[in-house]
Design a protein around this motif. Structure first.
Motif, mmCIF file in Angstrom:
data_model
loop_
_atom_site.group_PDB
_atom_site.id
_atom_site.type_symbol
_atom_site.label_atom_id
_atom_site.label_comp_id
_atom_site.label_asym_id
_atom_site.label_seq_id
_atom_site.Cartn_x
_atom_site.Cartn_y
_atom_site.Cartn_z
ATOM 1 N N TYR A 153 34.066 38.422 48.358
ATOM 2 C CA TYR A 153 33.909 36.986 48.592
ATOM 3 C C TYR A 153 34.690 36.195 47.554
ATOM 4 O O TYR A 153 35.365 35.219 47.865
ATOM 5 N N SER A 154 34.632 36.626 46.312
ATOM 6 C CA SER A 154 35.354 35.957 45.236
ATOM 7 C C SER A 154 36.860 36.036 45.460
ATOM 8 O O SER A 154 37.588 35.077 45.197
ATOM 9 N N LEU A 155 37.326 37.168 45.959
ATOM 10 C CA LEU A 155 38.755 37.342 46.230
ATOM 11 C C LEU A 155 39.229 36.388 47.319
ATOM 12 O O LEU A 155 40.354 35.906 47.268
ATOM 13 N N SER A 165 27.472 44.230 45.002
ATOM 14 C CA SER A 165 28.473 43.864 43.994
ATOM 15 C C SER A 165 29.860 43.776 44.623
ATOM 16 O O SER A 165 30.605 42.826 44.371
ATOM 17 N N GLY A 166 30.200 44.761 45.442
ATOM 18 C CA GLY A 166 31.487 44.751 46.143
ATOM 19 C C GLY A 166 31.598 43.575 47.087
ATOM 20 O O GLY A 166 32.661 42.966 47.234
ATOM 21 N N PHE A 167 30.503 43.250 47.744
ATOM 22 C CA PHE A 167 30.466 42.097 48.638
ATOM 23 C C PHE A 167 30.788 40.825 47.866
ATOM 24 O O PHE A 167 31.579 39.992 48.311
ATOM 25 N N GLY A 168 30.194 40.682 46.691
ATOM 26 C CA GLY A 168 30.461 39.514 45.849
ATOM 27 C C GLY A 168 31.905 39.462 45.389
ATOM 28 O O GLY A 168 32.524 38.392 45.363
ATOM 29 N N THR A 200 26.265 35.078 54.849
ATOM 30 C CA THR A 200 25.705 33.909 54.184
ATOM 31 C C THR A 200 24.394 34.267 53.504
ATOM 32 O O THR A 200 24.151 33.873 52.362
ATOM 33 N N TRP A 201 23.554 35.022 54.187
ATOM 34 C CA TRP A 201 22.267 35.418 53.624
ATOM 35 C C TRP A 201 22.458 36.287 52.398
ATOM 36 O O TRP A 201 21.801 36.087 51.368
ATOM 37 N N ILE A 202 23.361 37.263 52.468
ATOM 38 C CA ILE A 202 23.612 38.137 51.319
ATOM 39 C C ILE A 202 24.149 37.327 50.150
ATOM 40 O O ILE A 202 23.724 37.501 49.008
ATOM 41 N N SER A 203 25.082 36.415 50.415
ATOM 42 C CA SER A 203 25.630 35.587 49.342
ATOM 43 C C SER A 203 24.546 34.731 48.699
ATOM 44 O O SER A 203 24.499 34.595 47.482
ATOM 45 N N THR A 210 40.102 33.165 45.708
ATOM 46 C CA THR A 210 41.317 33.250 44.888
ATOM 47 C C THR A 210 42.209 34.335 45.488
ATOM 48 O O THR A 210 42.186 35.477 45.034
ATOM 49 N N PRO A 211 42.990 33.993 46.543
ATOM 50 C CA PRO A 211 43.760 35.022 47.242
ATOM 51 C C PRO A 211 44.889 35.653 46.414
ATOM 52 O O PRO A 211 45.371 36.721 46.756
ATOM 53 N N ASP A 212 45.303 35.024 45.326
ATOM 54 C CA ASP A 212 46.325 35.608 44.466
ATOM 55 C C ASP A 212 45.696 36.730 43.656
ATOM 56 O O ASP A 212 44.840 36.497 42.798
ATOM 57 N N VAL A 213 46.108 37.970 43.923
ATOM 58 C CA VAL A 213 45.489 39.141 43.292
ATOM 59 C C VAL A 213 45.648 39.106 41.777
ATOM 60 O O VAL A 213 44.719 39.448 41.043
ATOM 61 N N GLY A 214 46.790 38.677 41.285
ATOM 62 C CA GLY A 214 47.002 38.595 39.834
ATOM 63 C C GLY A 214 46.025 37.633 39.177
ATOM 64 O O GLY A 214 45.419 37.944 38.151
ATOM 65 N N ALA A 215 45.867 36.451 39.782
ATOM 66 C CA ALA A 215 44.919 35.465 39.244
ATOM 67 C C ALA A 215 43.490 35.991 39.342
ATOM 68 O O ALA A 215 42.685 35.791 38.426
ATOM 69 N N PHE A 216 43.185 36.672 40.436
ATOM 70 C CA PHE A 216 41.857 37.257 40.617
ATOM 71 C C PHE A 216 41.560 38.271 39.516
ATOM 72 O O PHE A 216 40.490 38.236 38.901
ATOM 73 N N MET A 217 42.519 39.156 39.231
ATOM 74 C CA MET A 217 42.319 40.173 38.201
ATOM 75 C C MET A 217 42.173 39.544 36.812
ATOM 76 O O MET A 217 41.369 39.994 36.004
#
Length: 90
Positions: free
Chosen positions: A70-72, A64-67, A14-17, A75-82
């Protein structure tokens, strides 16, 4: 012996976000100062920055990877995420 409130494992995430932009901004400045010696030729700082300046890249990439992770989760659908990532980049 309890010295205050207990912290859950989510507290760090939470703090990092919450402070992600500030952390990335500080790391970007650290990277700029670290590389300033190559462009100016003037020693603007002591050996501490010279010795530890490269950690800015590591922390920047980690946050950046953490963000992205979190974003993934939002949006758990990998296609929509990409597609969202590509749209944001382009």
């Amino acid at each position: 012996m309890n010295h205050g409130t207990a912290h859950s494992p989510l507290d760090h995430r939470t703090w990092i976000s919450k402070h992600r932009n500030e952390i990335m901004g500080l790391m970007a400045l650290l990277i700029i100062v670290y590389h300033a010696r190559w462009t100016t030729g003037v020693p603007l700082y002591d050996n501490t920055i010279n010795r530890y300046g490269s950690i800015g890249v590591d922390v920047f990439v980690f946050v950046s990877g953490f963000g992205l992770a979190y974003s993934l989760t939002k949006t758990p659908d990998v296609g929509a995420f990409m597609r969202k990532r590509l749209a944001r980049i382009l």
